[in-house]
Design a protein around this motif. Structure first.
Motif, PDB file in Angstrom:
ATOM      1  N   VAL A 197       0.999  -1.078   0.336  1.00  0.00           N
ATOM      2  CA  VAL A 197       0.636   0.087   0.041  1.00  0.00           C
ATOM      3  C   VAL A 197       1.295   1.114  -0.139  1.00  0.00           C
ATOM      4  CG1 VAL A 197      -1.366   1.189   1.276  1.00  0.00           C
ATOM      5  CG2 VAL A 197      -1.434  -1.063   1.529  1.00  0.00           C
ATOM      6  N   GLU A 198       0.335   1.974  -1.044  1.00  0.00           N
ATOM      7  CA  GLU A 198       1.253   3.486  -1.074  1.00  0.00           C
ATOM      8  C   GLU A 198       0.130   4.710  -1.017  1.00  0.00           C
ATOM      9  OE1 GLU A 198       4.220   4.633  -4.454  1.00  0.00           O
ATOM     10  OE2 GLU A 198       3.976   3.071  -4.699  1.00  0.00           O
ATOM     11  N   MET A 199       0.036   6.129   0.083  1.00  0.00           N
ATOM     12  CA  MET A 199      -0.630   6.621  -0.095  1.00  0.00           C
ATOM     13  C   MET A 199       0.105   7.580  -0.181  1.00  0.00           C
ATOM     14  SD  MET A 199      -3.590   6.141   1.507  1.00  0.00           S
ATOM     15  CE  MET A 199      -4.225   4.329   0.600  1.00  0.00           C
ATOM     16  N   LYS A 200       0.255   7.629  -1.879  1.00  0.00           N
ATOM     17  CA  LYS A 200       0.980   9.261  -2.474  1.00  0.00           C
ATOM     18  C   LYS A 200      -0.072   9.876  -2.925  1.00  0.00           C
ATOM     19  CE  LYS A 200       2.928   7.377  -6.740  1.00  0.00           C
ATOM     20  NZ  LYS A 200       3.729   7.278  -7.566  1.00  0.00           N
ATOM     21  N   GLU A 201      -0.779   9.599  -3.579  1.00  0.00           N
ATOM     22  CA  GLU A 201      -1.897  10.298  -4.103  1.00  0.00           C
ATOM     23  C   GLU A 201      -3.404  10.425  -3.662  1.00  0.00           C
ATOM     24  OE1 GLU A 201      -1.330  11.176  -6.777  1.00  0.00           O
ATOM     25  OE2 GLU A 201       0.068   9.963  -7.498  1.00  0.00           O
ATOM     26  N   LEU A 202      -3.814  11.841  -3.410  1.00  0.00           N
ATOM     27  CA  LEU A 202      -5.270  12.029  -3.363  1.00  0.00           C
ATOM     28  C   LEU A 202      -6.023  12.397  -4.562  1.00  0.00           C
ATOM     29  CD1 LEU A 202      -4.961  13.460   0.406  1.00  0.00           C
ATOM     30  CD2 LEU A 202      -5.472  11.305  -0.002  1.00  0.00           C
ATOM     31  N   SER A 203      -6.339  11.781  -4.934  1.00  0.00           N
ATOM     32  CA  SER A 203      -7.478  12.342  -6.378  1.00  0.00           C
ATOM     33  C   SER A 203      -8.584  13.253  -5.800  1.00  0.00           C
ATOM     34  CB  SER A 203      -7.651  11.214  -7.094  1.00  0.00           C
ATOM     35  OG  SER A 203      -8.627  11.372  -8.121  1.00  0.00           O
ATOM     36  N   MET A 204      -8.980  13.832  -5.578  1.00  0.00           N
ATOM     37  CA  MET A 204      -9.589  14.947  -5.138  1.00  0.00           C
ATOM     38  C   MET A 204      -9.939  16.393  -5.515  1.00  0.00           C
ATOM     39  SD  MET A 204      -9.274  15.605  -1.021  1.00  0.00           S
ATOM     40  CE  MET A 204      -7.908  16.518  -0.141  1.00  0.00           C
ATOM     41  N   GLY A 205     -10.439  17.346  -5.875  1.00  0.00           N
ATOM     42  CA  GLY A 205     -10.915  18.513  -7.176  1.00  0.00           C
ATOM     43  C   GLY A 205     -11.249  18.529  -7.816  1.00  0.00           C
ATOM     44  N   MET A 206     -12.602  19.683  -7.983  1.00  0.00           N
ATOM     45  CA  MET A 206     -12.518  19.521 -10.010  1.00  0.00           C
ATOM     46  C   MET A 206     -12.349  20.970  -9.830  1.00  0.00           C
ATOM     47  SD  MET A 206     -15.365  16.919 -10.254  1.00  0.00           S
ATOM     48  CE  MET A 206     -16.727  16.723  -8.813  1.00  0.00           C
ATOM     49  N   SER A 207     -12.976  22.234 -10.737  1.00  0.00           N
ATOM     50  CA  SER A 207     -12.773  22.795 -11.375  1.00  0.00           C
ATOM     51  C   SER A 207     -13.221  24.095 -10.879  1.00  0.00           C
ATOM     52  CB  SER A 207     -14.212  23.714 -12.979  1.00  0.00           C
ATOM     53  OG  SER A 207     -15.140  22.628 -13.193  1.00  0.00           O
ATOM     54  N   GLY A 208     -14.426  24.152  -9.851  1.00  0.00           N
ATOM     55  CA  GLY A 208     -15.208  24.652  -9.142  1.00  0.00           C
ATOM     56  C   GLY A 208     -14.534  24.673  -7.917  1.00  0.00           C
ATOM     57  N   ASP A 209     -13.669  23.795  -6.805  1.00  0.00           N
ATOM     58  CA  ASP A 209     -13.172  23.974  -4.813  1.00  0.00           C
ATOM     59  C   ASP A 209     -11.238  23.513  -5.729  1.00  0.00           C
ATOM     60  OD1 ASP A 209     -13.078  20.959  -5.672  1.00  0.00           O
ATOM     61  OD2 ASP A 209     -15.256  20.483  -5.049  1.00  0.00           O
ATOM     62  N   LEU A 210     -10.628  22.997  -6.993  1.00  0.00           N
ATOM     63  CA  LEU A 210     -10.099  22.923  -6.683  1.00  0.00           C
ATOM     64  C   LEU A 210      -8.956  24.157  -5.314  1.00  0.00           C
ATOM     65  CD1 LEU A 210      -7.563  24.461  -8.606  1.00  0.00           C
ATOM     66  CD2 LEU A 210      -8.820  23.520 -10.909  1.00  0.00           C
ATOM     67  N   GLU A 211      -8.648  25.189  -5.734  1.00  0.00           N
ATOM     68  CA  GLU A 211      -8.136  25.273  -4.663  1.00  0.00           C
ATOM     69  C   GLU A 211      -8.056  24.880  -3.724  1.00  0.00           C
ATOM     70  OE1 GLU A 211      -8.916  28.158  -8.319  1.00  0.00           O
ATOM     71  OE2 GLU A 211     -10.051  26.969  -7.204  1.00  0.00           O
TER      72      GLU A 211
END
Length: 244
Positions: A197-211
């Protein structure tokens, strides 16, 4: 259309860069994933030929339809839709390198069986339902650690991190708790030192809330309409299990 796409890409990449700088993060830590649902292969190629490398589909049918036209253009293909087990063979055939939407054990088992038979491995992200919306897929946050443990036992599945679809809201501060939940889960899982298990990636956020997502630790932001323009169908069409 080409000029529009390039203009929009510049805007999004500038937003990512500025958000990283504001958060004290290296912009290289955050990748832009182009969500290409309903986008023609020609328009996708425009993005790929101008510095973009990461794309993702929600539906296997669209993956099939665009494969031949895109295969000669270097890119990395992820899958972000709800994956039915009878579509696994297509995911492998059309060279998806990461399934971001692994949210149940039976899918992991079927993926492992098919991959084992073909002598392959694949990267996966565990999808977590952080908004508690019934319309969303993803494992409950309280069950994410246990699912991660079980999936880690399949040698063909390389767990790289977590994915979530935040609350659908125009108010980014209402979405922030979703991102905080995912970050907290990441840290909890890291502390367990689970093999495979690696936990290097967090895929979250889209155009409206990427900041907001970048402030909370996102490493992959998923953007579609803000680059390619509005779609014909509503989002609910793409998250529906039927026809995926």
């Amino acid at each position: 259309m080409k000029e529009d796409i390039l203009h929009n890409l510049k805007i999004i990449n500038d937003r990512i860069r500025k958000s990283c700088e504001k958060s004290g993060r290296d912009p290289k830590e955050v990748r832009l994933l182009l969500a290409t649902k309903t986008v023609s292969a020609a328009h996708i190629k425009t993005a790929l030929e101008n510095g973009q490398t990461l794309i993702a589909e929600n539906k296997v049918q669209e993956l099939k339809e665009k494969y031949e036209e895109l295969k000669s253009t270097p890119h990395e293909n992820h899958f972000i839709g709800h994956l039915q087990t009878n579509k696994i063979k297509d995911i492998l055939k059309y060279e998806v390198v990461c399934v971001q939407s692994l949210d149940r054990l039976d899918l992991a088992e079927k993926l492992h069986q098919k991959l084992s038979a073909e002598g392959k491995t694949i990267d996966v992200l565990i999808q977590v339902n952080t908004s508690a919306e019934e319309s969303k897929f993803g494992v409950h946050p309280d069950e994410a650690l246990e699912l991660t443990r079980k999936v880690s036992e399949f040698s063909t599945l390389k767990i790289k991190g977590l994915m979530t679809i935040g609350l659908f809201s125009a108010e980014t501060e209402k979405v922030r708790p979703c991102f905080k939940i995912l970050k907290k889960l990441q840290q909890q899982i890291i502390s367990q030192n689970i093999p495979n298990v690696e936990m290097k990636e967090l895929s979250m956020g889209m155009s409206g809330d990427l900041e907001t997502a970048i402030e909370e630790g996102s490493t992959i932001v998923r953007v579609g309409t803000a680059v390619f323009g509005a779609r014909v169908y509503p989002d609910s069409y793409y998250w529906n299990e039927e026809g995926v």
